[in-house]
Design an enzyme around this catalytic site. Structure first.
Site, PDB file in Angstrom:
ATOM      1  N   HIS A   1     -35.114 153.754 -20.737  1.00  0.00           N
ATOM      2  CA  HIS A   1     -35.180 153.145 -22.072  1.00  0.00           C
ATOM      3  C   HIS A   1     -36.506 152.424 -22.268  1.00  0.00           C
ATOM      4  CE1 HIS A   1     -30.799 153.531 -23.243  1.00  0.00           C
ATOM      5  NE2 HIS A   1     -30.890 154.061 -22.037  1.00  0.00           N
ATOM      6  N   CYS A   2     -36.789 152.083 -23.519  1.00  0.00           N
ATOM      7  CA  CYS A   2     -38.021 151.375 -23.866  1.00  0.00           C
ATOM      8  C   CYS A   2     -38.116 150.087 -23.048  1.00  0.00           C
ATOM      9  CB  CYS A   2     -38.028 151.025 -25.359  1.00  0.00           C
ATOM     10  SG  CYS A   2     -39.461 150.083 -25.865  1.00  0.00           S
ATOM     11  N   PRO A   3     -39.213 149.751 -22.425  1.00  0.00           N
ATOM     12  CA  PRO A   3     -40.506 150.436 -22.506  1.00  0.00           C
ATOM     13  C   PRO A   3     -40.756 151.410 -21.356  1.00  0.00           C
ATOM     14  CG  PRO A   3     -40.823 148.333 -21.444  1.00  0.00           C
ATOM     15  CD  PRO A   3     -39.335 148.481 -21.681  1.00  0.00           C
TER      16      PRO A   3
ATOM     17  N   ARG B   1     -45.947 145.992 -30.550  1.00  0.00           N
ATOM     18  CA  ARG B   1     -45.221 144.887 -31.165  1.00  0.00           C
ATOM     19  C   ARG B   1     -45.131 143.766 -30.133  1.00  0.00           C
ATOM     20  NH1 ARG B   1     -41.946 149.327 -30.282  1.00  0.00           N
ATOM     21  NH2 ARG B   1     -40.253 149.049 -28.787  1.00  0.00           N
TER      22      ARG B   1
END
Lengths: 380, 75
Positions: B12-14, A194
């Site tokens: 956490h992302c990413p 994304r």
């Protein structure tokens, strides 16, 4: 004996923290009960959010720079030197010039830097706007640009996570106003599937991409650049030809973290997300880009963390406790082109919801770019 | 049995995805990397990444409080 606070790094976090603590404890500092020392390897401060405007000739480099000393309240001692080693056991910091500084409380606010070496060919084949020489070089390239394919390729993590989106929206409108958008292709190449790591921001960006005819290339992790063939390659095996490549390479933490045995992956400092304490140390804290916290590497994070930590340090330096906790508060303006902007406001628990861009928010951001200096002094 | 474990629990992302990609790049062809993650998006994103990158998604195992996601480097 005076209680000694030592802050490493004269960026936004280091300056706001130094000034806020010193202003609150000016009496204690005058009486010799407390010292506040800021150690910085640059004697000039660069307002990094302003770099976004330099390629479009909307801010001049001289508008972005001030002497660190001019930004500090008088009772902060500034040392222009580089920290080379932190020794938590002896509570000492060694510097490049050979000085040994002692502390009761230490704050690591060393920021982050572009890793231009990690991607072969990037330095030769790409432009970037995340430092001043790069932004000026990109301004020159854009002034000659008449059309072709622009690839904006990103590594993670990088500071100011919305700036690359702002850049492509501004580039789109810049090209439309110059009448060359029809002769241009804009490709935004991102490491994930994304356009941003925060889903709500990615969804908003995708709707803007669709409106503006900007192409999104997903799962594109920068691997190499061929400056002769003008191609950028991803680890996933995608090759994109370009006429102008604007890269935002992944960032890394300061070498002093690893040299002091304080680093985790990427050279970041392991930092508690609420107390801002480093590892198991009760008297070492970290703020801003230097941490491994699940926050954006953004000036507003450094600012809000500084306010929380200042409250605790003022207490600790005068015999109190450290009750204040950082909740992940972040605020980012997003230029949605040349004339409108929106913003993201969020915490650890509340994801951001970008609102519709407006002219008013654009002018608010422009005003903030001019009053940021008062923010550093702890006035705003 | 994985050749290397990447412990990205708490990241956490990413973070987990980036750590996995870094480990895959450094691994030899034929090696399997196990990613330990507590980040909810990893088990959705990593199979898609494997598809794009041409690497082999081995599977997800639910562990005690985290997931183990295994990827084999095949090229």
């Amino acid at each position: 004996m005076a209680k000694e606070l030592l802050i490493i790094g004269a960026g936004s976090g280091g300056l706001i923290l130094s000034n806020t603590v010193a202003r609150a404890l000016s009496r204690e500092i005058r009486r010799g009960e407390v010292t506040v020392t800021l150690l910085g390897d640059r004697d000039e401060y660069l307002y990094q959010p302003g770099l976004l405007y330099v390629p479009f000739d909307l801010m001049r480099p001289a508008e972005l720079i001030r002497k660190v000393k001019e930004l500090l309240v008088p009772c902060v001692t500034f040392m222009h030197d580089r920290a080379t080693r932190i020794d938590p056991e002896s509570r000492q910091v060694q510097t490049r010039s050979g000085r040994t500084l002692t502390y009761d409380y230490l704050v690591i606010a060393t920021g982050s830097e572009l890793d231009l070496e990690e991607t072969p060919g990037l330095k030769e084949g790409a432009h970037w706007f995340y430092d001043l020489p790069g932004a000026i070089r990109l301004r020159e390239a854009l002034s000659r640009f008449q059309g072709g394919r622009v690839v904006v390729a990103l590594g993670l993590p990088h500071k100011c996570p919305v700036a690359p989106l702002e850049f492509v929206f501004m580039l789109d409108e810049w090209a439309r106003e110059r009448g060359i958008r029809e002769q241009m292709e804009i490709i935004y190449a991102f490491p994930l599937n994304r356009a941003h790591n925060i889903q709500t921001c990615a969804d908003w960006a995708q709707s803007e991409f669709d409106k503006r005819g900007i192409q999104l290339e997903t799962f594109f992790n920068l691997d190499s650049v061929d400056p002769v063939r003008k191609e950028v390659n991803s680890y996933e095996g995608t090759t994109l030809a370009y006429d102008l490549l604007v890269a935002v390479p992944a960032h890394k933490g300061d070498a002093v973290h690893a040299d002091s045995g304080l680093a985790v992956q990427g050279n970041w400092v392991p930092t508690h997300r609420h107390t801002l304490k480093v590892g198991t140390y009760e008297n070492i804290f970290a703020i801003g880009d230097a941490t491994n916290m699940p926050t954006s590497k953004a000036g507003s994070v450094a600012h809000f963390e500084s306010e929380v930590l200042a409250g605790n340090l003022i207490n600790l330096l005068t015999g109190g406790g450290a009750p204040h906790q950082y909740d992940g508060k972040t605020f980012c303006f997003i230029e949605a082109g040349m004339h409108k902007a929106t913003y993201l406001s969020f915490t650890y628990d509340q994801p951001p919801v970008p609102g519709p861009p407006s002219e008013a928010i654009h002018w608010f951001k422009q005003a903030y770019n001019r009053i940021h200096w008062m923010n550093l002094k702890g006035i705003v | 049995m994985a050749d290397k474990v990447v412990d990205a629990r708490g990241s956490h992302c990413p973070g987990p995805m980036m750590e996995l990609i870094r480990a895959i790049k450094a691994a030899a062809v034929g090696q399997t990397i196990a990613l330990w993650t507590t980040e909810a998006g990893s088990k959705k994103d990593i199979p898609l990444w494997c598809q794009k990158a041409g690497q082999e998604f081995v599977g997800v195992v639910q562990m005690d409080g985290y997931e183990e996601i295994a990827v084999k480097k095949v090229k």
